[in-house]
Each structure stands twice: as C-alpha cells, then as structure tokens.
Design a protein around this motif. Structure first.
Motif, mmCIF file in Angstrom:
data_model
loop_
_atom_site.group_PDB
_atom_site.id
_atom_site.type_symbol
_atom_site.label_atom_id
_atom_site.label_comp_id
_atom_site.label_asym_id
_atom_site.label_seq_id
_atom_site.Cartn_x
_atom_site.Cartn_y
_atom_site.Cartn_z
ATOM 1 N N UNK A 1 0.850 -1.195 0.000
ATOM 2 C CA UNK A 1 0.000 0.000 0.000
ATOM 3 C C UNK A 1 0.887 1.247 0.000
ATOM 4 N N UNK A 2 1.858 1.249 0.934
ATOM 5 C CA UNK A 2 2.739 2.409 1.043
ATOM 6 C C UNK A 2 3.599 2.570 -0.207
ATOM 7 N N UNK A 3 4.010 1.437 -0.771
ATOM 8 C CA UNK A 3 4.871 1.479 -1.949
ATOM 9 C C UNK A 3 4.134 2.153 -3.104
ATOM 10 N N UNK A 4 2.887 1.719 -3.334
ATOM 11 C CA UNK A 4 2.104 2.308 -4.425
ATOM 12 C C UNK A 4 1.867 3.786 -4.148
ATOM 13 N N UNK A 5 1.478 4.098 -2.900
ATOM 14 C CA UNK A 5 1.155 5.489 -2.540
ATOM 15 C C UNK A 5 2.397 6.369 -2.640
ATOM 16 N N UNK A 6 3.508 5.884 -2.058
ATOM 17 C CA UNK A 6 4.718 6.715 -1.996
ATOM 18 C C UNK A 6 5.254 6.988 -3.402
ATOM 19 N N UNK A 7 5.221 5.972 -4.249
ATOM 20 C CA UNK A 7 5.731 6.161 -5.605
ATOM 21 C C UNK A 7 4.956 7.251 -6.325
ATOM 22 N N UNK A 8 3.608 7.148 -6.243
ATOM 23 C CA UNK A 8 2.773 8.122 -6.937
ATOM 24 C C UNK A 8 2.870 9.495 -6.293
ATOM 25 N N UNK A 9 2.859 9.523 -4.947
ATOM 26 C CA UNK A 9 2.895 10.822 -4.260
ATOM 27 C C UNK A 9 4.226 11.517 -4.518
ATOM 28 N N UNK A 10 5.308 10.746 -4.583
ATOM 29 C CA UNK A 10 6.613 11.337 -4.884
ATOM 30 C C UNK A 10 6.613 11.942 -6.279
ATOM 31 N N UNK B 1 -1.662 11.093 -14.755
ATOM 32 C CA UNK B 1 -1.454 10.340 -13.524
ATOM 33 C C UNK B 1 -2.761 9.663 -13.115
ATOM 34 N N UNK B 2 -3.858 10.402 -13.283
ATOM 35 C CA UNK B 2 -5.174 9.869 -12.942
ATOM 36 C C UNK B 2 -5.486 8.650 -13.802
ATOM 37 N N UNK B 3 -5.201 8.778 -15.111
ATOM 38 C CA UNK B 3 -5.461 7.651 -16.006
ATOM 39 C C UNK B 3 -4.611 6.459 -15.633
ATOM 40 N N UNK B 4 -3.347 6.750 -15.291
ATOM 41 C CA UNK B 4 -2.453 5.662 -14.920
ATOM 42 C C UNK B 4 -2.985 4.963 -13.679
ATOM 43 N N UNK C 1 -3.500 1.365 -1.814
ATOM 44 C CA UNK C 1 -2.650 2.541 -2.000
ATOM 45 C C UNK C 1 -3.120 3.390 -3.166
ATOM 46 N N UNK C 2 -3.508 2.725 -4.262
ATOM 47 C CA UNK C 2 -3.971 3.460 -5.445
ATOM 48 C C UNK C 2 -5.263 4.214 -5.144
ATOM 49 N N UNK C 3 -6.190 3.521 -4.447
ATOM 50 C CA UNK C 3 -7.467 4.178 -4.128
ATOM 51 C C UNK C 3 -7.229 5.353 -3.181
ATOM 52 N N UNK D 1 3.181 14.724 1.647
ATOM 53 C CA UNK D 1 2.471 13.447 1.717
ATOM 54 C C UNK D 1 3.317 12.362 1.062
ATOM 55 N N UNK D 2 4.057 12.720 0.002
ATOM 56 C CA UNK D 2 4.968 11.753 -0.607
ATOM 57 C C UNK D 2 6.089 11.375 0.345
ATOM 58 N N UNK D 3 6.571 12.394 1.047
ATOM 59 C CA UNK D 3 7.677 12.193 1.975
ATOM 60 C C UNK D 3 7.255 11.304 3.142
#
Lengths: 629, 397
Positions: free
Chosen positions: A83-92, A153-156, A279-281, A562-564
C-alpha cells in the motif's frame, strides 16, 4: 531372521531421506519453498517371551517446516508495504511534478508579473506588451501542462486499479483451484500433507496480500477461505467471488470496485484497504483530487482576479479591457442513478471563499444537504437554489432548474477543470488594458491648491463612465458636479461618480474646477497595469490570507510532504517486512551446509545398512556352510 | 540462528544495493553542489526555495524599474536644466531690454533672440525619450504636447503622471507632465500682481511688491490712484477709500497686506492696481516679453509703460524659473529615494541569496565525510560477502 528386513527398512529410510535432502537442495532458491524433513520412527517390534526385538525404522511422514503465525505476519506486512509502496511512488511523482523551483508555477507567475511591470514601465511599447502576452502563454501552458500531467497520472492510477482488480480476481480463482487440489490430496493435517501445494498456496496468498489486505481462515479439509477488507468473501473452499471494476455513477471518470456475490454486485471500494490497490485508491482520493483542486483554485483566483482588474482598464485603442483569461467554471455531475429531472448550474461567486473541496449536493425530498467529498463533513449553506436566492457555499453559487427527486445526488467540482481549461483571451498586445479609462485634471485657471486623482474604477459598466465630468467649487467647502447639486467637501474623501472614485485634496478656492474625461489616447498611462501588478502580493485566496505565491507554496509542500511521509512509512514498513520474512525464512529456508551434513549422515547410514546386508549374507553363508555336510 | 542459504544471498545483495544507493545520492549531491536533488528530498525546503526564487525575481524587477526611473528622471533633469538655462538667458535679456540705454533697434534684436529662445523652449517641451515617447505629454505620450498656433503655445497633453514600483510598497513618479512644468504658473509675485493702467500719462513704474503681515494674498483688489503728482489714494475693489498719502519717487506705498514701490514721476490721474495672481505659462511670459519689445513706443510715457510691462514679465519669469527649480528639486529627492531603495533592494537580494544557499547547497565537509563512511561500509560489505560465500561444506566433502 529379521536382519535382512531390518536392513532393508534402513536402506529405504536412508534413501527417502537422501531424496528429501536432494529435493531441499534442488529448491534452495525456490521462492516460497519450505524445507522438508522426513520424520523417522521405529517399526513395530517383534514380541517374544523375553521381550521385544526391534524391526528397524520406518517413515512416519514428510513434514514441511513452516510456522503459520510467522507466515500470517509476513502476509499482513506485505499488504501494508505494498500500500505504502504504491502510494509513496505516486505521491513522490506528484510532488516532483508540482514542484520545480526554477521552472515551476511560482516562477512562471512571477515572470508574468514581471512582464506586467515591464508594461507598466513603458505602456506605449508594443514589444513590452507582446512580451507580456508571451509570458502569459508560458503561465497558461504551465497550468495546462500540470493539469494534463495530473490527468495522465489519474489515467495511470485508473489503469493500475483495473489491473490490480484483474490480478486479484485471478489470484482468487487460483487459490480456489489449489484449495480443491489440497482437499483432494488429503487435507492440511496428518502425515499426507501436500507440502509443495501448501507452499504454492502460501505464495499465492502473499501475492494476493500484496494487492489488497486480506484475512484468511483455514478449514479442516485444508482449504483456505479468503476475505477482503471488512469481511467480504473472496474465496470459500473451491469457489471464488469475481472482482471487477465499474464506472462510478457519480463520476464516470472514476472507477469503483465491485464484488460479484450471489445476489448481484456490491461496491466494495470504500471497504477495500491495504495492498497496492488500497494505495492506489487512497492516492486517487487524497493526493490527486486535492492537488488538482488546489491547482484549479489557484488558476481560478489568478485568472478571475486578473480579468476583473483588466476589465477596468482601457487598451491602446481606447476600448475598455476585455477578459484577459478564459477558463471553465465549476463542473456539476448528476449521478447516473438520479430519477428527478433537475440540473444544477454553479458559478464562482467569491474567490476568497473558494476552497479546494469537491461537494456532494443531495436532495432528500424536501431539502438539500451539502457534504464535502474530501472530508465527508456537512457543509453549511444559504439560499434555496432559485436564481434569485441560489445555494451559496464554499465561494460558489448553485442554481437548481427542474425538479429533483428524493435521493438525487449531484457532485460539484468548483475548480477541477480550471487549470486544464485556462487560456489566454487577449489576441494582441494592443488589447492589453494598461490605462485607466478616465483621466482627471485640475483646471489651468484654478487659484486654489486643490488636486484631483482617480482612485479606482468601481463599475466599468456604468453608462456614464467615459462622459466628461466637472466638479466646480462654489466656495472653499462646497462643490457641484456637472453644474448641479451642492456637496460638502472633505479633503481626501473618495467621491464615487460615473463608476469611478475620485479623490480631491488640498484647498480649492471658489470657482476652481476639476475635470474627468475619457482617457482615449492616454497610451502612456500605466495605472491599471500597476493594479494588475499589485495582485502578486495581495491575499487573493483562502479568505484573503494567502497570496498566489503562498497558495503555490502550500500546494507543492503538501504534495511533497504526503509523498515524503509515505516514503518514510515505506522505509519503516520495509524493515518490518524484512524482519518478518527473515524470521519466517529462519524457520523454513534451506541451509545448504545443513543439507550437506544430512547428506553425509544418511549416506553413512545407507552404507551401514548395506554393510548389514553383507553381514546377514555372510551369516547365512556361515550357517549354510556349517550344515552342508 | 539458522541462516538459510538463499536468505544470506538475498540479504547481502539488498544490503549492498542499499549502500550503493546511499553512496550514489551522496555522490550526486557533491557533484551538483546541491543538497536537494529532487523536490521530494525535502518538500518544505523546496517550497521555500520556490518562494525565494519568486522573491528574487520580484526584487530584480524592482531594480530594473529603479534603473528605468533613474534614467528617465535623469533625462528629464537634463532637459529641465536646458529649460532653466534658456529662462535665465531670457531673464538676462529682459534686464538688458529694461535698460533705458537701449534703442528701439537694439530692442528689436533682443526680441529676435527671445523669440528664438521661445522656439527652443517649445522644442524642449516636445522632447522625446529613447522609446519615442514625449517626456512632457502626461499619459498621452505619443501626442505632441506643445503646439504653436498664432503665436500662442497650446498644451495638448494631460496632467497624468506615471508611477513605477521600485519596492514592495514604494512607487516613484518617473516624470512630470508638461502642465506641471510649463503651464499653470501664477503670475506676478505668486500672490498678487501689480499693473500700471495703460492710460497713465506719467512715468511711474511699479515693482512686483511683496506681502506685508500675511502669508497669502486674501484675493482682494486695490487701486493706487494719484490725485496729484505727489499724492495718492488707495481704493479697494469697490472704489471705497482705504487710505491716502503723499508721494516721493521711490517711496514704499502701504496697501492693506502688501507693500509696493513706485518709482519715477507719476502724473495726476495715473493709476496702478493690485489683484490676486492669475495663472500664466512660461511660453506666454516669453511671448509677452517679445510683444512688449515689439510694441514699445519711444518717449517718457512709453518707456514707463515698457518698464512696467517688463517688470511684470520679469516677475512672471521668476515664477516660472522657481517652478522649474521646484520640479528639479523633487526630481533630486526622487532620485535619492530611488538610490536608497536600490540599496535596500540589493541588501534584500543578498539576504535572499544567502537563505537560498543555506536551503539548497550541500555542506561539503559533511557530504565528503559521509561519503567516506559510506565507501568504507560498502567495501566492508563486499569483502565480507566474498569471504563468507566461499565457505561451503560441499567444498570439503
């Protein structure tokens, strides 16, 4: 004579152990493999009067070395880690997209204001005006580009959500299949454990957990039931529920996750948590929407405030300023499930009150309720929704036309489309309204020290705006306007006439006259452009507390933080995951040296057993030779 | 503790990868000189940097505006110096022409020169800056401010004055309108104006006078009427007698609120009047001078008339020069304000750059010692990995 059979049992046992050892060695690098151990016991002894004589060894079973509690810990950690991996990657990525100190939004807007200052420095210069249009195009492009990057990013994110849901569905099916095989092979307990199938299933469960958080429970027949989020069934025994994506009825551009049950489909988007899907949601709801709305809020405030000031001015050709920017207003989406015929129209009413929230407007049959999409909190509003008395909240006015039915839902996005739709509305530098539409002068024959100044344009639509206007002093303290009336004079007070404020100061004498006339030809006038330049340092947003620069700062730092936070959490979770994996591996992993020792040990016992057969053979020979004669 | 073989490899590999990642980050920091490589490294500092960049840009813009204002004001200052010199020359000519030794012919020569200077003044009023804008047209920077029509100079501009922003809340006017420099100048001594009646038959010459016991002229009109060549009455605007006195040439005459001097020999019935100043302009004053010389009649009365008119011209001219000097003084103070603002902008620039450097620049001492440490750990990890992975029981059986 049981030596022979005893030795044979020893040979068999050693052979099986050697086979298991070689299986372990072969799978030393197989992911998810648990080392296997042969459980050896004694054969039933032969009983005699004097006691029991042993009959050799036998295999009680082949067991995989696995701790289910350690396994469950790993499964949980995998979910949170992914979850964190998906979120952190996108947020970064979002943070980096939003923030580039040198070519970012703040720098572009500053360049716009610098170009405006250049026009103010030399309003008659066509090249300065064209340069300002050039800088404006850069800002507009930057907004558009950021908006399209957010869109990409949204589409991805949507594509990855769909992919994850397909993967989860496939994994559910695979687990159900393997459940069947395990039940057929004799279940989870007892000597006949299908070790390799169990390993494979554990691995599938871990893979599933990396997509979404799950809970599991093992059944007596060895099959494993898998539940999603708050207890929705994904796998029971050999059957699985299908998981699919479907467009959100409130917003076709968004995906919901649907679980297929016997009674039909259920939206489980809100219930799902953890794993890369969670994470994506989360990112889609928290990171992306907020960033897009904040960007839109900045674009809206920037464009509309500049438009307002620009409209108060006069261009090089003596025309009143038009719109400087064009941009789309708020979007209202009616839910696909609505049964009434109402449509909602929203307009921006108060830029300072505008925020970055989306709103859900619901009709309960007699009243409207408004909730924030982001926080879910109820939002106070005024008005009834009629054109004369619109619903007012969050800086927008909403007018309802047609009759809504009870339960109808509308999603209001005040700023979501602003940044993407921003465009330059001025075609040539000549159309830039740098001047005020009127100019003031003290009459040349005045004897007093009175001075006059235009303080600002209050209503560009005033029909008398460009008319000549004359203030004449009847005596030192009273004046008339256009030859009529009698007003008392207070130095420094603004007088509102014909859509502008004029300020008189000093000590005029009786007969002194002050004139205001149309500023056609006043191409050296920069007063309106100075007003546009002032916007750079004015609190335009957030109730007047934040300048454009502040708002950009908030946007980039929020996205960045939030990415950090997520990437810090990811590091911590990564360490936890690694520790739990190590603990699991310490129990279940293959150690080649250990296997080498086993190899030697059972090689030796095999040799010994073989030697025993030779001994038995020689015993036989001795006996036979003894009785031959 | 059991160490499964695969785990040992995995862990060593991931440890070495992590050390390599850290090392690369440090290496990039050292190579680029920046502490923050991606905004996500330190989002808060990045946001601060972005607002510092904006502030720097804005500050640069203020400096550019200041330079522009300075150059425009310098051009204006130079032009006004020319205007002032021209007016001084006219003043010399007035004094010269006022001398009784001048003949009609020599006065005609003076009139020719004065007329030329008038043309020069109009030209100065129509001067343009480097961008082809008229300096003194107000907002109408592309309309010729001064045009001559039948010996009368008309102002076609407006009273607009442009301001430039040279600091966060500091604006400075980058010029003055022609109206403020050449036009709307009070005549006489600035408070009241003295005139000799054209029908005077004596040779009395009145000076510009001065205020007595009040700070501004109250706007009333007085007449000094000679009842004999050595006696006069002072009448107010309504013709009522205020005072009377006896007269010796050169005597100061008291009028309520003012003192005037009358020289020469006024005749009975001659009259002189005082009234509040009206406005005139520099061109009109010079034109009046030229006209006075052209229409001068020789002889005692004519000469007194010329002296009276030239005295008026002289006082009007002094008002004009005073006005130009006032404007030049404000230019000087504006230039000073710009200079002090430029200093403070430059200081602010340094502060901003220092902050920026603190936020984004790498501390080399720290980064290099960190890199050495990371190098050591990476080498140690690689060496121990190589040593340990070589150990296997299979090698010895």
């Amino acid at each position: 004579m049981s030596i022979l059979s005893t030795s044979l049992s020893a040979l068999r046992v050693s052979q099986r152990v050697l086979e298991t050892t070689s299986h372990n060695i072969a799978n030393v690098n197989t992911p998810g493999y648990s080392r296997q151990r042969v459980n050896i016991g004694t054969q039933e002894p032969s009983r005699f009067g004097f006691g029991s004589v042993g009959n050799g060894a036998r295999i009680n079973g082949i067991q995989r070395i696995y701790d289910q509690f350690l396994g469950a810990e790993v499964t949980n950690n995998i979910s949170e880690y992914n979850r964190l991996d998906a979120f952190a990657g996108l947020a970064g990525r979002l943070g980096n997209l939003m923030n580039d100190p040198e070519s970012g939004l703040a720098a572009n807007m500053q360049s716009f204001f610098a170009a405006a200052a250049d026009v103010a420095n030399d309003p008659a210069s066509i090249s300065a005006r064209e340069a300002m249009l050039g800088e404006t195009r850069v800002v507009v492009e930057r907004f558009n580009q950021m908006s399209s990057q957010l869109g990409a990013l949204d589409q991805e994110v949507n594509a990855r959500i769909a992919q994850d849901v397909r993967d989860i569905d496939g994994l559910g099916k695979a687990i159900a299949d393997i459940n069947d095989q395990i039940a057929l092979a004799g279940g989870g307990n007892g000597a006949r454990q299908p070790n390799d199938l169990l390993d494979k299933r554990d691995q599938l469960v871990d893979e599933l957990a990396s997509k979404v958080a799950i809970t599991t429970s093992e059944q007596d027949d060895g099959s494993l039931n898998v539940f999603l989020g708050s207890g929705q069934v994904l796998v029971i025994g050999g059957s699985n529920s299908t998981l699919t994506t479907q467009s959100d009825p409130n917003d076709p551009a968004r995906l919901t996750v649907q679980l297929g049950l016997e009674g039909g489909r259920v939206d489980v988007s809100e219930a799902i948590s953890g794993g890369s899907l969670g994470g994506l949601l989360d990112f889609s709801r928290e990171g992306l929407d907020t960033a897009r709305n904040q960007l839109g809020q900045i674009a809206t405030a920037f464009a509309l405030d500049v438009n307002q000031r620009h409209g108060n001015g006069m261009d090089l050709d003596g025309n009143l300023g038009g719109n400087f920017f064009a941009l789309a207003g708020p979007t209202v989406l009616a839910s696909g499930n609505n049964t009434g015929g109402a449509t909602l129209t929203a307009t921006i009413a108060d830029l300072a009150a505008l925020d970055a929230d989306d709103y859900r407007v619901r009709f309960d049959g007699s009243n409207f309720t408004v909730n924030s999409e982001q926080t879910g909190a109820s939002v106070a509003f005024t008005g009834a929704g009629t054109p004369a008395d619109p619903l007012v909240f969050g800086g927008v006015e909403v007018v309802v036309t047609g009759a809504p039915a009870a339960g109808d839902d509308f999603t209001l996005r005040p700023t979501a489309n602003a940044a993407g739709s921003l465009a330059l509305a001025v075609n040539s530098g000549r159309e830039i309204a740098a001047a005020y539409p009127v100019r003031a002068a003290a009459d040349g024959s005045n004897t007093g020290s009175g001075t006059i100044q235009i303080d600002g344009i209050t209503d560009r639509a005033d029909p008398a705006l460009l008319n000549d206007m004359e203030i004449e002093f009847l005596d030192a303290t009273t004046y008339q306007v256009n030859g009529a009336g009698s007003f008392s004079y207070t130095p420094g007070d603004a007088i509102n006439i014909n859509g502008y404020d004029v300020v008189l100061s000093g000590s005029p004498q009786a007969g002194d006259r002050f004139n205001v006339e149309s500023n056609v030809g006043g191409i050296g006038d920069n007063r309106n452009m100075l007003g546009i330049g002032e916007l750079a340092n004015q609190g335009l947003l957030d109730g007047g507390r934040a300048t454009l620069n502040d708002a950009v700062g908030t946007l980039v730092s929020q996205a960045g933080i939030s990415g950090r936070e997520a990437s810090r959490g990811l590091q911590a979770q990564g360490a936890l995951l690694e520790q739990s994996q190590i603990r699991e591996l310490e129990v279940s992993g293959v150690n080649l040296d250990e296997e080498a020792a086993n190899l030697l040990q059972f090689q030796r016992s095999y040799e010994a057993a073989a030697q025993m057969i030779a001994v038995a053979d020689s015993l036989f020979a001795t006996l036979i030779n003894a009785v031959r004669r | 503790m059991r160490v499964p073989t695969a785990m040992y490899y995995q862990q060593s590999a991931s440890l070495i990868t992590r050390l390599q990642g850290d090392l690369q980050q440090t290496q990039l920091q050292i190579a680029s000189g920046r502490r923050i490589l991606n905004p996500s490294d330190d989002p808060v500092a990045s946001a601060q940097l972005s607002s510092i960049e904006s502030a720097l840009k804005q500050n640069d813009q203020f400096q550019r505006n200041s330079n522009l204002a300075t150059s425009r004001l310098s051009v204006e200052e130079a032009t006004l110096t020319d205007v002032q010199n021209a007016l001084f020359r006219v003043r010399d000519l007035v004094i010269q022409a006022n001398n009784d030794t001048q003949t009609s012919e020599s006065r005609r020569f003076i009139a020719v020169e004065a007329e030329q200077i008038l043309g020069q003044l109009v030209e100065l009023g129509n001067r343009r800056d480097g961008q082809n804008n008229f300096l003194f047209g107000g907002f109408q920077s592309r309309t010729e401010p001064f045009s001559v029509d039948n010996n009368e100079v008309r102002y076609n501009g407006d009273q607009g004055e442009r301001r430039l922003q040279i600091g966060p809340s500091r604006f400075v006017r980058d010029g003055d309108s022609g109206a403020a420099i050449f036009m709307n100048i009070p005549n006489g001594n600035g408070q009241f104006v003295t005139t000799a009646a054209t029908a005077n038959t004596g040779s009395g010459v009145i000076d510009a006078g001065s205020l007595n016991g009040q700070s501004t002229w109250d706007g009333s009109t007085y007449e000094i009427r000679f009842t004999a060549d050595n006696a006069y009455d002072v009448l107010d605007g309504g013709g009522a007698l205020v005072s009377s006195g006896s007269f010796e040439p050169g005597d100061a005459i008291d009028v309520p609120g003012a003192i005037v001097n009358i020289d020469g020999a006024p005749a009975a019935g001659d009259s002189f009047s005082l009234g509040p100043s009206a406005t005139t302009d520099i061109f009109e004053t010079v034109q009046n001078f030229v006209n006075s010389l052209r229409t001068a009649v020789p002889g005692g009365t004519g000469s007194a008339q010329l002296h009276n008119r030239l005295n008026n011209v002289l006082s009007d001219l002094d008002q004009g020069v005073g006005n130009v000097l006032d404007v030049r003084a404000t230019i000087g103070s504006r230039l000073q304000a710009i200079a002090s603002q430029e200093d403070s902008n430059a200081d602010f620039d340094i502060t901003l750059q220092t902050t920026r450097s603190q936020l984004q620049d790498v501390d080399y001492a720290d980064a290099i010692s960190r890199m050495n440490l990371q190098l050591t750990s990476l080498e140690a990890a690689q060496q121990t990995f190589a040593r340990i992975q070589g150990l296997s029981l299979f090698d010895v059986i």
